[in-house]
Design a protein around this motif. Structure first.
Motif, mmCIF file in Angstrom:
data_model
loop_
_atom_site.group_PDB
_atom_site.id
_atom_site.type_symbol
_atom_site.label_atom_id
_atom_site.label_comp_id
_atom_site.label_asym_id
_atom_site.label_seq_id
_atom_site.Cartn_x
_atom_site.Cartn_y
_atom_site.Cartn_z
ATOM 1 N N LEU A 1 48.572 35.611 43.922
ATOM 2 C CA LEU A 1 49.525 35.629 43.699
ATOM 3 C C LEU A 1 48.669 37.363 43.305
ATOM 4 O O LEU A 1 49.569 38.742 43.186
ATOM 5 N N TYR A 2 47.869 37.173 43.002
ATOM 6 C CA TYR A 2 47.946 38.714 42.167
ATOM 7 C C TYR A 2 46.737 39.487 42.641
ATOM 8 O O TYR A 2 45.842 40.930 42.534
ATOM 9 N N GLY A 3 45.742 38.234 43.927
ATOM 10 C CA GLY A 3 45.311 39.336 44.603
ATOM 11 C C GLY A 3 43.511 38.849 44.202
ATOM 12 O O GLY A 3 43.118 38.520 43.415
ATOM 13 N N THR A 4 42.401 39.145 44.712
ATOM 14 C CA THR A 4 40.988 39.087 44.727
ATOM 15 C C THR A 4 40.266 39.941 44.444
ATOM 16 O O THR A 4 38.915 39.858 44.805
ATOM 17 N N THR A 5 40.749 41.791 44.456
ATOM 18 C CA THR A 5 39.928 42.822 44.474
ATOM 19 C C THR A 5 40.704 43.243 42.784
ATOM 20 O O THR A 5 41.202 43.023 42.393
ATOM 21 N N PRO A 6 39.612 44.315 42.365
ATOM 22 C CA PRO A 6 40.063 44.281 41.534
ATOM 23 C C PRO A 6 41.371 46.086 41.822
ATOM 24 O O PRO A 6 42.156 45.817 41.211
ATOM 25 N N ASP A 7 41.818 46.754 43.152
ATOM 26 C CA ASP A 7 42.451 47.071 43.430
ATOM 27 C C ASP A 7 43.852 46.246 43.073
ATOM 28 O O ASP A 7 44.927 47.045 42.476
ATOM 29 N N SER A 8 43.693 45.136 43.941
ATOM 30 C CA SER A 8 44.864 44.042 43.910
ATOM 31 C C SER A 8 45.806 43.942 42.619
ATOM 32 O O SER A 8 46.922 44.047 42.256
ATOM 33 N N ILE A 9 45.152 43.815 41.463
ATOM 34 C CA ILE A 9 45.090 43.384 40.553
ATOM 35 C C ILE A 9 45.586 44.646 39.533
ATOM 36 O O ILE A 9 46.704 44.943 39.097
ATOM 37 N N PRO B 1 50.154 45.678 36.712
ATOM 38 C CA PRO B 1 51.219 46.588 35.833
ATOM 39 C C PRO B 1 53.056 46.306 36.527
ATOM 40 O O PRO B 1 53.920 46.460 35.504
ATOM 41 N N ALA B 2 52.747 45.916 37.426
ATOM 42 C CA ALA B 2 54.233 46.246 38.275
ATOM 43 C C ALA B 2 54.882 44.254 37.502
ATOM 44 O O ALA B 2 55.916 44.494 36.835
ATOM 45 N N VAL B 3 53.755 43.858 37.282
ATOM 46 C CA VAL B 3 54.772 42.144 36.363
ATOM 47 C C VAL B 3 54.934 42.995 34.761
ATOM 48 O O VAL B 3 56.141 42.242 34.393
ATOM 49 N N PHE B 4 53.691 43.610 34.299
ATOM 50 C CA PHE B 4 54.279 43.757 32.580
ATOM 51 C C PHE B 4 54.939 44.365 32.242
ATOM 52 O O PHE B 4 55.912 44.729 32.220
ATOM 53 N N SER B 5 55.729 45.421 33.824
ATOM 54 C CA SER B 5 57.192 46.043 33.977
ATOM 55 C C SER B 5 57.897 45.344 33.563
ATOM 56 O O SER B 5 59.025 45.623 33.146
ATOM 57 N N PHE C 1 41.581 42.925 34.099
ATOM 58 C CA PHE C 1 42.233 42.474 34.395
ATOM 59 C C PHE C 1 42.322 42.498 32.184
ATOM 60 O O PHE C 1 43.510 41.992 31.385
ATOM 61 N N ILE C 2 41.013 42.395 32.236
ATOM 62 C CA ILE C 2 41.172 42.408 30.283
ATOM 63 C C ILE C 2 41.799 44.603 30.347
ATOM 64 O O ILE C 2 42.177 44.101 29.317
ATOM 65 N N ARG C 3 40.702 45.381 31.040
ATOM 66 C CA ARG C 3 41.605 46.947 30.689
ATOM 67 C C ARG C 3 42.830 46.687 30.811
ATOM 68 O O ARG C 3 43.427 47.415 29.622
ATOM 69 N N ILE C 4 43.325 46.377 31.769
ATOM 70 C CA ILE C 4 45.104 46.490 32.140
ATOM 71 C C ILE C 4 45.963 45.852 31.273
ATOM 72 O O ILE C 4 46.463 46.499 30.343
ATOM 73 N N CYS C 5 45.333 44.583 30.646
ATOM 74 C CA CYS C 5 46.555 44.026 29.493
ATOM 75 C C CYS C 5 46.349 44.383 27.947
ATOM 76 O O CYS C 5 46.841 44.929 27.575
ATOM 77 N N ARG C 6 44.592 44.971 27.721
ATOM 78 C CA ARG C 6 45.284 46.608 26.492
ATOM 79 C C ARG C 6 45.689 47.198 26.300
ATOM 80 O O ARG C 6 46.152 47.679 26.108
ATOM 81 N N ASN C 7 45.810 48.194 27.771
ATOM 82 C CA ASN C 7 46.828 49.508 27.500
ATOM 83 C C ASN C 7 47.939 48.684 27.462
ATOM 84 O O ASN C 7 48.418 49.910 27.957
ATOM 85 N N HIS C 8 48.122 47.755 28.129
ATOM 86 C CA HIS C 8 49.857 47.274 28.242
ATOM 87 C C HIS C 8 49.826 46.524 27.084
ATOM 88 O O HIS C 8 50.932 45.757 26.404
ATOM 89 N N THR C 9 49.232 46.699 25.872
ATOM 90 C CA THR C 9 49.421 45.561 24.447
ATOM 91 C C THR C 9 49.799 43.892 24.573
ATOM 92 O O THR C 9 50.515 43.947 23.843
ATOM 93 N N VAL C 10 49.050 43.631 25.255
ATOM 94 C CA VAL C 10 48.909 42.767 25.685
ATOM 95 C C VAL C 10 48.435 41.501 24.328
ATOM 96 O O VAL C 10 47.173 42.273 23.984
#
Length: 183
Positions: A11-19, A24-28, A52-61
């Motif tokens: 569902l999230y892909g297997t590349t940095p670009d797909s993640i 962000p679409a899910v988090f929105s 994944f960690i970086r994106i989660c931190r940017n969205h304050t998970v």
């Protein structure tokens, strides 16, 4: 009721670009309190986990966890690790690294053992029907385990709608964990 997103590479892909595009679409739509990067097939797990960690931190998970590998979780600066039901003997090692430890459980005995060994929380599953996960435990069994365990319990398995979230909340679960609910 706490929410716990679990990723799946299908569902999230297997590349940095797909993640980078999927999360962000899910988090929105629905920002979870906890997020777990789980990918049992990619050879570049560490790189993907870092993204994944970086994106989660940017969205304050609030709590960002990695699946199974507590050493990598510590090195990459994740908040914790989600261990499999066969990794209960690794709880102390993960805790020694200062990690928040969630462990998968599927029986009352596994849940009690996880609590005794110092896990911070457990997932208990499957509560509802979930493909390839065996016979659902059901809400009555969830109520029973909630009454026996003092650490937080995330109900897991087949939770795809608000009606199911409401039902597990009425059982006293600390939260719910899901893959498909967040998609």
């Amino acid at each position: 009721m706490k929410s716990y997103l679990i990723t799946d590479p299908s569902l999230y892909g297997t590349t940095p670009d797909s993640i980078e595009s999927a999360l962000p679409a899910v988090f929105s739509q629905n920002l979870p309190d906890f997020a777990l990067f789980r990918d049992k097939q990619s050879s570049d797990y560490a790189e993907l986990a870092s993204v994944f960690i970086r994106i989660c931190r940017n969205h304050t998970v609030s709590k960002v966890l990695l699946h199974g590998d507590y050493a990598l979780a510590s090195v990459l600066g994740a908040d914790g690790v989600h261990l499999t039901s066969t990794q209960s003997e690794e709880i102390a090692e993960a805790k020694a690294l200062g990690l928040y430890v969630v462990i998968s459980t599927h029986t009352h005995e596994e849940a009690i053992k996880a609590q005794k060994l110092g896990a911070d929380a457990i997932t208990y599953s499957p509560i509802f029907f979930s493909p390839n996960k065996g016979e659902p435990k059901g809400l009555e069994d969830l109520k029973e385990i909630v009454a026996k365990i003092e650490i937080p319990i995330f109900a897991l398995g087949g939770i795809t709608a608000q009606e199911q979230i409401n039902a597990v909340e009425k059982c006293g679960a600390y939260g719910f964990a899901s893959i498909r609910y967040f998609i």
